[in-house]
Write a protein that holds these residues in place. Sequence first.
Motif, PDB file in Angstrom:
ATOM      1  N   GLY A  47       0.781  -1.023  -0.142  1.00 13.31           N
ATOM      2  CA  GLY A  47       0.066   0.143   0.164  1.00 13.31           C
ATOM      3  C   GLY A  47       0.824   1.244  -0.122  1.00 13.31           C
ATOM      4  N   ARG A  48       0.216   2.229  -0.184  1.00 13.79           N
ATOM      5  CA  ARG A  48       0.902   3.768  -0.269  1.00 13.79           C
ATOM      6  C   ARG A  48       1.529   4.078   1.287  1.00 13.79           C
ATOM      7  NH1 ARG A  48      -1.084   7.638  -3.821  1.00 13.79           N
ATOM      8  NH2 ARG A  48      -1.936   6.409  -5.534  1.00 13.79           N
ATOM      9  N   GLU A 227      -4.604  -1.565   1.159  1.00  9.23           N
ATOM     10  CA  GLU A 227      -4.330  -2.790   1.849  1.00  9.23           C
ATOM     11  C   GLU A 227      -3.665  -3.841   0.709  1.00  9.23           C
ATOM     12  OE1 GLU A 227      -5.312  -3.921   4.577  1.00  9.23           O
ATOM     13  OE2 GLU A 227      -5.779  -1.727   4.988  1.00  9.23           O
ATOM     14  N   ALA A 228      -3.294  -3.189  -0.384  1.00 12.44           N
ATOM     15  CA  ALA A 228      -2.448  -3.924  -1.425  1.00 12.44           C
ATOM     16  C   ALA A 228      -3.205  -4.973  -1.974  1.00 12.44           C
ATOM     17  CB  ALA A 228      -1.050  -4.076  -0.911  1.00 12.44           C
ATOM     18  N   GLU A 229      -4.534  -5.044  -1.916  1.00 12.47           N
ATOM     19  CA  GLU A 229      -5.454  -5.989  -2.764  1.00 12.47           C
ATOM     20  C   GLU A 229      -5.344  -5.906  -4.303  1.00 12.47           C
ATOM     21  OE1 GLU A 229      -9.138  -7.084  -1.274  1.00 12.47           O
ATOM     22  OE2 GLU A 229      -8.850  -6.298   0.723  1.00 12.47           O
ATOM     23  N   LEU A 230      -5.214  -6.818  -4.777  1.00 10.19           N
ATOM     24  CA  LEU A 230      -5.229  -6.948  -6.314  1.00 10.19           C
ATOM     25  C   LEU A 230      -6.779  -6.977  -6.424  1.00 10.19           C
ATOM     26  CD1 LEU A 230      -3.487  -6.640  -8.979  1.00 10.19           C
ATOM     27  CD2 LEU A 230      -3.682  -9.148  -9.223  1.00 10.19           C
ATOM     28  N   LEU A 231      -7.267  -5.981  -7.054  1.00  5.03           N
ATOM     29  CA  LEU A 231      -8.948  -5.943  -7.542  1.00  5.03           C
ATOM     30  C   LEU A 231      -9.289  -6.074  -8.890  1.00  5.03           C
ATOM     31  CD1 LEU A 231     -10.084  -3.053  -4.909  1.00  5.03           C
ATOM     32  CD2 LEU A 231      -9.967  -5.570  -4.601  1.00  5.03           C
ATOM     33  N   GLU A 232     -10.217  -6.747  -9.022  1.00 11.09           N
ATOM     34  CA  GLU A 232     -10.767  -7.108 -10.625  1.00 11.09           C
ATOM     35  C   GLU A 232     -11.726  -6.169 -10.696  1.00 11.09           C
ATOM     36  OE1 GLU A 232      -9.173  -8.872 -12.773  1.00 11.09           O
ATOM     37  OE2 GLU A 232      -7.925 -10.144 -11.470  1.00 11.09           O
ATOM     38  N   ASP A 233     -12.371  -5.902 -11.814  1.00 13.15           N
ATOM     39  CA  ASP A 233     -13.498  -5.084 -12.246  1.00 13.15           C
ATOM     40  C   ASP A 233     -14.761  -5.480 -11.288  1.00 13.15           C
ATOM     41  OD1 ASP A 233     -11.837  -4.246 -14.235  1.00 13.15           O
ATOM     42  OD2 ASP A 233     -12.659  -5.388 -15.942  1.00 13.15           O
ATOM     43  N   ARG A 234     -15.362  -4.201 -10.797  1.00 14.53           N
ATOM     44  CA  ARG A 234     -16.661  -4.341 -10.292  1.00 14.53           C
ATOM     45  C   ARG A 234     -17.543  -4.964 -11.068  1.00 14.53           C
ATOM     46  NH1 ARG A 234     -18.716   1.394  -8.715  1.00 14.53           N
ATOM     47  NH2 ARG A 234     -20.806   0.585  -8.559  1.00 14.53           N
ATOM     48  N   PRO A 235     -18.733  -5.768 -10.779  1.00 14.64           N
ATOM     49  CA  PRO A 235     -19.488  -6.461 -11.842  1.00 14.64           C
ATOM     50  C   PRO A 235     -20.366  -5.438 -12.599  1.00 14.64           C
ATOM     51  CG  PRO A 235     -19.686  -7.520  -9.553  1.00 14.64           C
ATOM     52  CD  PRO A 235     -18.810  -5.977  -9.428  1.00 14.64           C
TER      53      PRO A 235
END
Length: 422
Positions: A47-48, A227-235
């Motif tokens: 994260g930042r 949180e450094a999560e790798l997020l995919e597109d929102r539905p």
Amino acid sequence: MLSPHELTALHYDFEIWARDDQLPPTSSDRGALGGGRSWTTWLMLGGRGAGKTRAGAEWVRAHARDASDARIALVAETLSDARAVMVEGVSGLLSVHPPGARPLFEPSKRQLRWGNGAVAQLYSAEDPESLRGPQFTAAWCDELAKWRRPQETWDMLQFSLRLGSTPRQVVTTTPRPIPLIKTLLADARTFVTRVSTTANAANLAPSFLETIVGRYRGTRLGRQELEAELLEDRPDALWPRDIIERHRVSAPPPLVRIVVAVDPPVSSGARADACGIVVAGVGEDGRAYVLADATLQGVRPLDWARAAIAAFRRFEADRVVAEVNQGGELVETVLRQVDPALPVRSVRAMRGKVLRAEPVAALYERACVSHVGALPALEDEMCDFGLDGLSGGRSPDRVDALVWALTDLCLRGSAEPRVRSL
């Protein structure tokens, strides 16, 4: 009871002060890779403010200290980033060395040279070809997910890592779901470390933790940036990321028309909305090309006006398209204060954000739009813009500017075109 010399040595002994997630993988970590493999890439997703830069700089410092024949590539989004963050930053290479052991930095040569003969060279991800020819024992890649030409630069770097018995590289970046990050995560020789912003709270300003971390904690943007999560597109996203990736280009064809779109905020300051500034053009092939995102956060009206006009001049644009819902005639007045002869088209939103954006999203689905290089902040906002009209829980200022630009170029009549190459 320690002497000044011992106190200095203690201060610069990173293995004592570092968190476990800031230390590189060792031979005992091979099991985490499966099959006892040795790692070639250490991917630190943080994260930042999580301490990524310090970890990368200390890894380079140790490599240069232990190998007099070390040849190291330092690759950042731009050369100015490489110098300002990786070399001269508060956690950069000059800062992590004891005063008597610091390498000599020669800015004109884009080079650091250690007393034992080890050398590090600075490179920009904007120029992948600069990595064609040199050869290295190691590399540090900073903020890879922001690189404008990530795959091309990465490929050239891999060909150059050919010195020594085990050439290796460390990647320190805030995660974004770009194809290269996904490829590295799937690579059996990648050792992955994930670290959140709060893990480094002891070294961050209390006001940052209270305002920024507190404000974005739990949001989709906060999960990625903190949180450094790798997020995919929102539905319900109007722009799936794979559509943007599929039609990305490194350079546009000759362009017949270029506009700079501005979505000005109603106020200024740290809590104000950003001023969306996006540059786009139409090529001789009839397709649209998104050229740049010059969005600014929290600036005064004259500052965003100067930024918009700087983009207008840089890209030799034909017109500035400015939304006037928030400021009315004042928006055009501010722009003309900077350039009285500026061609401006004022536009007013008569429909909601989603209804305005849907025809533009359809252009992407029909393969009518390409992004020139990577535009990380804009693309993240696009891929998190859904049916609620928000992105990351906030007003999508970059998306608004993009919609105005492409609407003007593709969904309404245009003036007589003139051809030019970028």
